[in-house]
Design a protein around this motif. Structure first.
Motif, mmCIF file in Angstrom:
data_model
loop_
_atom_site.group_PDB
_atom_site.id
_atom_site.type_symbol
_atom_site.label_atom_id
_atom_site.label_comp_id
_atom_site.label_asym_id
_atom_site.label_seq_id
_atom_site.Cartn_x
_atom_site.Cartn_y
_atom_site.Cartn_z
ATOM 1 N N ILE A 101 0.863 -1.183 0.000
ATOM 2 C CA ILE A 101 0.000 0.000 0.000
ATOM 3 C C ILE A 101 0.903 1.237 0.000
ATOM 4 C CG2 ILE A 101 -1.844 1.240 1.184
ATOM 5 C CD1 ILE A 101 -2.528 -1.405 2.600
ATOM 6 N N PRO A 102 0.966 1.982 -1.103
ATOM 7 C CA PRO A 102 1.877 3.133 -1.177
ATOM 8 C C PRO A 102 1.323 4.356 -0.470
ATOM 9 C CG PRO A 102 0.647 2.966 -3.210
ATOM 10 C CD PRO A 102 0.212 1.796 -2.354
ATOM 11 N N ARG A 103 1.070 4.212 0.809
ATOM 12 C CA ARG A 103 0.469 5.302 1.593
ATOM 13 C C ARG A 103 1.488 5.790 2.608
ATOM 14 N NH1 ARG A 103 -5.769 5.172 3.515
ATOM 15 N NH2 ARG A 103 -5.925 7.280 4.349
ATOM 16 N N GLY A 104 1.694 7.099 2.659
ATOM 17 C CA GLY A 104 2.727 7.636 3.534
ATOM 18 C C GLY A 104 4.094 7.148 3.073
ATOM 19 N N THR A 105 4.866 6.616 3.981
ATOM 20 C CA THR A 105 6.180 6.072 3.626
ATOM 21 C C THR A 105 6.106 4.619 3.205
ATOM 22 O OG1 THR A 105 6.581 5.574 5.967
ATOM 23 C CG2 THR A 105 7.414 7.663 5.142
ATOM 24 N N GLY A 106 4.886 4.073 3.122
ATOM 25 C CA GLY A 106 4.725 2.700 2.663
ATOM 26 C C GLY A 106 4.164 1.805 3.753
ATOM 27 N N LEU A 107 3.139 1.044 3.415
ATOM 28 C CA LEU A 107 2.505 0.125 4.353
ATOM 29 C C LEU A 107 2.269 -1.207 3.659
ATOM 30 C CD1 LEU A 107 -0.277 2.549 5.640
ATOM 31 C CD2 LEU A 107 1.763 1.900 6.916
ATOM 32 N N SER A 108 1.952 -2.213 4.433
ATOM 33 C CA SER A 108 1.527 -3.497 3.867
ATOM 34 C C SER A 108 0.423 -4.060 4.748
ATOM 35 C CB SER A 108 2.702 -4.482 3.783
ATOM 36 O OG SER A 108 3.146 -4.856 5.075
ATOM 37 N N TRP A 109 -0.423 -4.876 4.142
ATOM 38 C CA TRP A 109 -1.547 -5.464 4.862
ATOM 39 C C TRP A 109 -1.599 -6.943 4.550
ATOM 40 C CZ3 TRP A 109 -4.753 -3.524 8.519
ATOM 41 C CH2 TRP A 109 -5.846 -4.299 8.881
ATOM 42 N N PRO A 110 -1.684 -7.816 5.573
ATOM 43 C CA PRO A 110 -1.740 -9.260 5.308
ATOM 44 C C PRO A 110 -3.019 -9.651 4.574
ATOM 45 C CG PRO A 110 -2.187 -8.805 7.626
ATOM 46 C CD PRO A 110 -1.737 -7.513 7.023
ATOM 47 N N VAL A 111 -2.885 -10.456 3.527
ATOM 48 C CA VAL A 111 -4.068 -10.866 2.771
ATOM 49 C C VAL A 111 -4.997 -11.702 3.635
ATOM 50 C CG1 VAL A 111 -2.850 -10.795 0.581
ATOM 51 C CG2 VAL A 111 -2.940 -12.937 1.857
ATOM 52 N N ASP A 112 -4.477 -12.286 4.721
ATOM 53 C CA ASP A 112 -5.295 -13.083 5.640
ATOM 54 C C ASP A 112 -5.827 -12.249 6.793
ATOM 55 O OD1 ASP A 112 -4.614 -15.580 4.238
ATOM 56 O OD2 ASP A 112 -2.620 -15.217 5.047
ATOM 57 N N GLY A 113 -5.518 -10.946 6.806
ATOM 58 C CA GLY A 113 -5.946 -10.086 7.893
ATOM 59 C C GLY A 113 -7.452 -9.902 7.895
ATOM 60 N N PRO A 114 -8.063 -9.838 9.063
ATOM 61 C CA PRO A 114 -9.526 -9.694 9.145
ATOM 62 C C PRO A 114 -9.959 -8.257 8.920
ATOM 63 C CG PRO A 114 -8.586 -9.694 11.332
ATOM 64 C CD PRO A 114 -7.431 -9.933 10.383
ATOM 65 N N ARG A 115 -11.209 -8.065 8.565
ATOM 66 C CA ARG A 115 -11.788 -6.725 8.551
ATOM 67 C C ARG A 115 -12.128 -6.358 9.998
ATOM 68 N NH1 ARG A 115 -13.541 -4.451 3.850
ATOM 69 N NH2 ARG A 115 -13.533 -5.735 1.976
ATOM 70 N N SER A 116 -11.715 -5.177 10.404
ATOM 71 C CA SER A 116 -11.956 -4.756 11.775
ATOM 72 C C SER A 116 -11.947 -3.237 11.808
ATOM 73 C CB SER A 116 -10.872 -5.327 12.705
ATOM 74 O OG SER A 116 -9.619 -4.715 12.427
ATOM 75 N N TRP A 117 -11.908 -2.679 12.983
ATOM 76 C CA TRP A 117 -11.852 -1.225 13.102
ATOM 77 C C TRP A 117 -10.542 -0.695 12.531
ATOM 78 C CZ3 TRP A 117 -7.825 0.849 15.935
ATOM 79 C CH2 TRP A 117 -7.151 -0.030 16.787
ATOM 80 N N ARG A 118 -9.547 -1.552 12.351
ATOM 81 C CA ARG A 118 -8.282 -1.135 11.763
ATOM 82 C C ARG A 118 -8.318 -1.115 10.235
ATOM 83 N NH1 ARG A 118 -3.806 -4.502 15.352
ATOM 84 N NH2 ARG A 118 -4.337 -3.614 17.381
ATOM 85 N N TRP A 119 -9.418 -1.594 9.651
ATOM 86 C CA TRP A 119 -9.500 -1.707 8.195
ATOM 87 C C TRP A 119 -9.785 -0.331 7.603
ATOM 88 C CZ3 TRP A 119 -8.220 -5.894 5.375
ATOM 89 C CH2 TRP A 119 -8.568 -5.897 4.032
ATOM 90 N N GLY A 120 -8.872 0.589 7.791
ATOM 91 C CA GLY A 120 -9.061 1.935 7.264
ATOM 92 C C GLY A 120 -8.335 2.173 5.964
ATOM 93 N N LEU A 121 -7.682 1.145 5.406
ATOM 94 C CA LEU A 121 -6.868 1.319 4.217
ATOM 95 C C LEU A 121 -7.466 0.608 3.017
ATOM 96 C CD1 LEU A 121 -3.387 0.753 5.893
ATOM 97 C CD2 LEU A 121 -4.486 2.912 5.378
ATOM 98 N N SER A 122 -8.757 0.352 3.030
ATOM 99 C CA SER A 122 -9.362 -0.401 1.939
ATOM 100 C C SER A 122 -9.450 0.415 0.658
ATOM 101 C CB SER A 122 -10.747 -0.895 2.339
ATOM 102 O OG SER A 122 -11.581 0.197 2.684
ATOM 103 N N GLU A 123 -9.383 1.739 0.758
ATOM 104 C CA GLU A 123 -9.416 2.595 -0.423
ATOM 105 C C GLU A 123 -8.278 3.594 -0.326
ATOM 106 O OE1 GLU A 123 -11.524 2.202 -2.895
ATOM 107 O OE2 GLU A 123 -12.835 0.714 -1.946
ATOM 108 N N ALA A 124 -7.540 3.766 -1.428
ATOM 109 C CA ALA A 124 -6.430 4.718 -1.441
ATOM 110 C C ALA A 124 -6.282 5.304 -2.837
ATOM 111 C CB ALA A 124 -5.122 4.038 -1.015
ATOM 112 N N PRO A 125 -6.928 6.456 -3.123
ATOM 113 C CA PRO A 125 -6.759 7.071 -4.441
ATOM 114 C C PRO A 125 -5.312 7.499 -4.649
ATOM 115 C CG PRO A 125 -7.901 8.560 -2.935
ATOM 116 C CD PRO A 125 -7.817 7.239 -2.244
ATOM 117 N N PHE A 126 -4.768 7.188 -5.809
ATOM 118 C CA PHE A 126 -3.352 7.458 -6.061
ATOM 119 C C PHE A 126 -3.025 8.948 -6.108
ATOM 120 C CE2 PHE A 126 -3.014 3.126 -8.317
ATOM 121 C CZ PHE A 126 -2.634 2.520 -7.128
ATOM 122 N N TRP A 127 -4.045 9.804 -6.315
ATOM 123 C CA TRP A 127 -3.773 11.234 -6.376
ATOM 124 C C TRP A 127 -3.917 11.894 -5.004
ATOM 125 C CZ3 TRP A 127 -8.236 8.997 -8.284
ATOM 126 C CH2 TRP A 127 -9.424 9.361 -7.666
ATOM 127 N N GLY A 128 -4.281 11.135 -3.984
ATOM 128 C CA GLY A 128 -4.460 11.705 -2.654
ATOM 129 C C GLY A 128 -3.133 12.094 -2.008
#
Length: 224
Positions: A71-98
């Motif tokens: 996930i090219p957000r900020g300095t770079g993030l990653s999310w496990p494909v097996d990770g559950p949806r939870s209150w931490r699931w705030g990175l499901s959308e990331a427009p590239f121009w943001g």
């Protein structure tokens, strides 16, 4: 699918598909080219044609358990494909121009193999991370209308990772951008625009909140 295949033809190393957008009923052309171990994709249509809504392009490459999505957000993030949806699931959308997104790319890797999707332009495109039931999450590139129109051709490269993990993912994206002439060093930029010299040594300054004064800059100058 957002498009219907109407015809195609094959030329050396390239497959050209003639499509029709289902909702907008306008024709489009998709070129698929294998080059340097990567699949180069270009989707074009009349730039002024009305585009009713967003569509997926180039689509999603399947993921597998144990991988993490880049996930090219900020300095770079990653999310496990097996990770559950939870209150931490705030990175499901990331427009590239943001403002929080640094590069127009994504992919998934287990630290060695995987894939990368590199877009030629961040304009009107974004990353969407989706999950269905117990299946691993997968990233998709979503293309949005350009002020209600199709706009510029949408281009992307999809490539496999051959053992280099996230480092290879980043290098493949850079090579793609270099091939498009989008990577320029300081010397090249300064030759094209002498005013670039005024930025030498400048800081990336962010001001958030209202409790600050311009005198702060005087302090910074005093500190060097």
């Amino acid at each position: 699918p957002d498009f219907r295949l109407e015809s195609f033809r094959s030329v050396p190393d390239t497959l050209e598909l003639h499509l029709r957008h289902l909702a907008g009923s306008f024709p489009a052309r998709l070129s698929l080219t294998l080059r340097g171990g990567s699949l180069h994709m270009r989707l074009a249509a009349d730039p002024l044609v009305s585009l009713p809504g967003p569509f997926d392009f180039p689509g999603a490459v399947p993921t597998r358990t144990g991988q993490r999505i880049a996930i090219p957000r900020g300095t770079g993030l990653s999310w496990p494909v097996d990770g559950p949806r939870s209150w931490r699931w705030g990175l499901s959308e990331a427009p590239f121009w943001g403002w929080q997104v640094s590069q127009a790319l994504t992919g998934a890797t287990d630290g060695k193999t995987g894939f990368v999707i590199s877009c030629a332009s961040p304009a009107y495109a974004g990353l969407s991370i989706r999950k269905s039931g117990s299946e691993p999450s997968h990233p998709r590139i979503v293309q949005s209308p350009a002020k209600g129109r199709f706009g510029q051709a949408r281009e992307a490269v999809v490539a496999p990772l051959r053992g280099g993990g996230f480092r290879e993912l980043a290098l493949r994206h850079r090579l793609h951008r270099e091939g498009l002439g989008q990577v320029k060093d300081w010397t090249t930029k300064r030759a094209a625009n002498p005013n670039m010299e005024k930025l030498h040594g400048a800081v990336d300054w962010w001001v958030q909140g209202g409790n600050w004064s311009w005198k702060m800059f005087d302090t910074l100058r005093w500190m060097g």
